[in-house]
Write a protein that holds these residues in place. Structure first.
Motif, PDB file in Angstrom:
ATOM      1  N   THR A 109      83.358 -14.408  40.740  1.00 48.86           N
ATOM      2  CA  THR A 109      82.278 -13.653  39.991  1.00 48.86           C
ATOM      3  C   THR A 109      81.659 -12.667  41.036  1.00 48.86           C
ATOM      4  O   THR A 109      81.858 -12.736  42.313  1.00 48.86           O
ATOM      5  CB  THR A 109      81.205 -14.537  39.528  1.00 48.86           C
ATOM      6  N   LEU A 110      80.833 -11.520  40.717  1.00 47.01           N
ATOM      7  CA  LEU A 110      80.037 -10.631  41.286  1.00 47.01           C
ATOM      8  C   LEU A 110      79.043 -11.596  42.398  1.00 47.01           C
ATOM      9  O   LEU A 110      78.953 -10.942  43.542  1.00 47.01           O
ATOM     10  CB  LEU A 110      79.472  -9.687  40.552  1.00 47.01           C
ATOM     11  N   GLN A 111      78.402 -12.346  41.980  1.00 48.27           N
ATOM     12  CA  GLN A 111      77.699 -13.173  42.664  1.00 48.27           C
ATOM     13  C   GLN A 111      78.505 -14.096  43.912  1.00 48.27           C
ATOM     14  O   GLN A 111      77.847 -13.946  45.142  1.00 48.27           O
ATOM     15  CB  GLN A 111      76.761 -14.605  42.013  1.00 48.27           C
ATOM     16  N   ASP A 112      79.763 -14.256  43.718  1.00 49.01           N
ATOM     17  CA  ASP A 112      80.333 -15.032  44.833  1.00 49.01           C
ATOM     18  C   ASP A 112      80.727 -13.996  45.840  1.00 49.01           C
ATOM     19  O   ASP A 112      80.808 -14.361  47.014  1.00 49.01           O
ATOM     20  CB  ASP A 112      81.504 -15.520  44.172  1.00 49.01           C
ATOM     21  N   THR A 113      81.041 -12.755  45.648  1.00 51.87           N
ATOM     22  CA  THR A 113      81.308 -11.816  46.507  1.00 51.87           C
ATOM     23  C   THR A 113      80.237 -11.140  47.417  1.00 51.87           C
ATOM     24  O   THR A 113      80.505 -10.744  48.582  1.00 51.87           O
ATOM     25  CB  THR A 113      82.170 -10.464  45.934  1.00 51.87           C
ATOM     26  N   GLY A 114      79.169 -11.330  46.672  1.00 47.69           N
ATOM     27  CA  GLY A 114      77.982 -10.912  47.554  1.00 47.69           C
ATOM     28  C   GLY A 114      77.988  -9.546  47.983  1.00 47.69           C
ATOM     29  O   GLY A 114      78.202  -8.654  46.948  1.00 47.69           O
ATOM     30  N   ASN A 115      77.589  -9.204  48.926  1.00 52.85           N
ATOM     31  CA  ASN A 115      77.671  -7.624  49.222  1.00 52.85           C
ATOM     32  C   ASN A 115      78.966  -7.334  50.058  1.00 52.85           C
ATOM     33  O   ASN A 115      78.921  -6.287  50.899  1.00 52.85           O
ATOM     34  CB  ASN A 115      76.312  -7.272  50.166  1.00 52.85           C
ATOM     35  N   VAL A 116      80.039  -7.864  49.770  1.00 47.27           N
ATOM     36  CA  VAL A 116      81.309  -7.861  50.798  1.00 47.27           C
ATOM     37  C   VAL A 116      81.796  -6.298  50.629  1.00 47.27           C
ATOM     38  O   VAL A 116      81.874  -5.633  51.349  1.00 47.27           O
ATOM     39  CB  VAL A 116      82.460  -8.359  50.314  1.00 47.27           C
ATOM     40  N   PHE A 117      81.741  -5.875  49.213  1.00 43.51           N
ATOM     41  CA  PHE A 117      82.025  -4.346  49.200  1.00 43.51           C
ATOM     42  C   PHE A 117      81.316  -3.440  49.493  1.00 43.51           C
ATOM     43  O   PHE A 117      81.623  -2.477  50.339  1.00 43.51           O
ATOM     44  CB  PHE A 117      82.499  -4.268  47.734  1.00 43.51           C
ATOM     45  N   LYS A 118      80.059  -3.413  49.414  1.00 42.72           N
ATOM     46  CA  LYS A 118      78.829  -2.717  49.897  1.00 42.72           C
ATOM     47  C   LYS A 118      78.981  -2.713  51.746  1.00 42.72           C
ATOM     48  O   LYS A 118      78.950  -1.480  51.891  1.00 42.72           O
ATOM     49  CB  LYS A 118      77.681  -3.047  49.439  1.00 42.72           C
ATOM     50  N   GLU A 119      79.229  -3.675  52.095  1.00 42.09           N
ATOM     51  CA  GLU A 119      79.276  -3.842  53.553  1.00 42.09           C
ATOM     52  C   GLU A 119      80.359  -2.953  53.868  1.00 42.09           C
ATOM     53  O   GLU A 119      80.418  -2.448  55.074  1.00 42.09           O
ATOM     54  CB  GLU A 119      79.343  -5.228  53.994  1.00 42.09           C
ATOM     55  N   PHE A 120      81.543  -3.356  53.395  1.00 40.38           N
ATOM     56  CA  PHE A 120      82.851  -2.719  53.761  1.00 40.38           C
ATOM     57  C   PHE A 120      82.529  -1.251  53.761  1.00 40.38           C
ATOM     58  O   PHE A 120      83.229  -0.386  54.528  1.00 40.38           O
ATOM     59  CB  PHE A 120      83.842  -3.097  52.632  1.00 40.38           C
ATOM     60  N   ILE A 121      82.001  -0.654  52.605  1.00 33.27           N
ATOM     61  CA  ILE A 121      81.832   0.952  52.639  1.00 33.27           C
ATOM     62  C   ILE A 121      80.759   1.505  53.552  1.00 33.27           C
ATOM     63  O   ILE A 121      81.104   2.238  54.272  1.00 33.27           O
ATOM     64  CB  ILE A 121      81.083   1.127  51.121  1.00 33.27           C
ATOM     65  N   GLU A 122      79.769   0.633  53.968  1.00 33.68           N
ATOM     66  CA  GLU A 122      78.885   1.135  54.954  1.00 33.68           C
ATOM     67  C   GLU A 122      79.507   1.103  56.155  1.00 33.68           C
ATOM     68  O   GLU A 122      79.200   2.085  56.984  1.00 33.68           O
ATOM     69  CB  GLU A 122      77.513   0.136  54.851  1.00 33.68           C
ATOM     70  N   ASP A 123      80.136  -0.223  56.637  1.00 35.67           N
ATOM     71  CA  ASP A 123      80.949   0.002  57.982  1.00 35.67           C
ATOM     72  C   ASP A 123      81.894   1.156  58.105  1.00 35.67           C
ATOM     73  O   ASP A 123      81.928   1.538  59.088  1.00 35.67           O
ATOM     74  CB  ASP A 123      81.462  -1.535  57.837  1.00 35.67           C
ATOM     75  N   ASN A 124      82.506   1.433  57.098  1.00 35.42           N
ATOM     76  CA  ASN A 124      83.671   2.616  57.203  1.00 35.42           C
ATOM     77  C   ASN A 124      83.220   3.863  56.905  1.00 35.42           C
ATOM     78  O   ASN A 124      83.947   4.760  57.055  1.00 35.42           O
ATOM     79  CB  ASN A 124      84.860   2.063  56.325  1.00 35.42           C
ATOM     80  N   LEU A 125      81.957   4.105  56.487  1.00 36.96           N
ATOM     81  CA  LEU A 125      81.315   5.388  56.334  1.00 36.96           C
ATOM     82  C   LEU A 125      80.596   5.958  57.447  1.00 36.96           C
ATOM     83  O   LEU A 125      80.057   6.941  57.716  1.00 36.96           O
ATOM     84  CB  LEU A 125      80.696   5.458  54.952  1.00 36.96           C
ATOM     85  N   LYS A 126      80.437   4.986  58.609  1.00 36.14           N
ATOM     86  CA  LYS A 126      79.632   5.321  59.639  1.00 36.14           C
ATOM     87  C   LYS A 126      80.334   6.320  60.650  1.00 36.14           C
ATOM     88  O   LYS A 126      81.692   6.633  60.783  1.00 36.14           O
ATOM     89  CB  LYS A 126      79.302   4.054  60.722  1.00 36.14           C
TER      90      LYS A 126
END
Length: 126
Positions: A109-126
């Motif tokens: 579920t979306l709750q299980d993934t937490g902020n994984v996708f958001k963190e991935f985007i933020e880390d790779n847009l730096k």
């Protein structure tokens, strides 16, 4: 969460469809949230929810979400399963029905993934 074939029901089917839809809506939110930052960093962000198969309770059905960040020369990609239905025999995934094999599915579920996708985007847009 893992589900055995005995747990497969119309309620679970509805939960799978709702979960897939929630990932789709979440992907639209992430795209709108990071659109400006992608333009500033000269990157292209793509988020896709894909389904392979027609019946969620048939082995081989998989729904995934993928986040892709393209740069000039390369791309970075993360893929996460939403629902996966498979047939196994003593833990080994099978494509054929063997006596004693079991069909099961796993729902993330979306709750299980937490902020994984958001963190991935933020880390790779730096």
């Amino acid at each position: 969460m893992k589900y055995l074939q005995t747990d497969f029901s119309s309620d679970l089917n509805e939960l799978i469809n709702t979960t897939e839809h929630s990932f789709y809506e979440h992907s639209k939110l992430l795209l709108s949230e990071y659109a400006d930052l992608c333009v500033k960093r000269d990157r292209k962000l793509t988020i896709e929810v894909e389904k392979y198969g027609k019946d969620p309770f048939m082995p081989g059905y998989v729904s995934i979400i993928s986040v892709i960040i393209k740069r000039e020369k390369d791309k970075i990609k993360i893929v996460g399963p939403i629902w996966k239905c498979q047939r196994t025999f003593f833990g080994i995934q099978l494509s054929k029905n063997l006596p004693g094999s079991k069909v099961s599915g796993e729902l993330i579920t979306l709750q299980d993934t937490g902020n994984v996708f958001k963190e991935f985007i933020e880390d790779n847009l730096k």
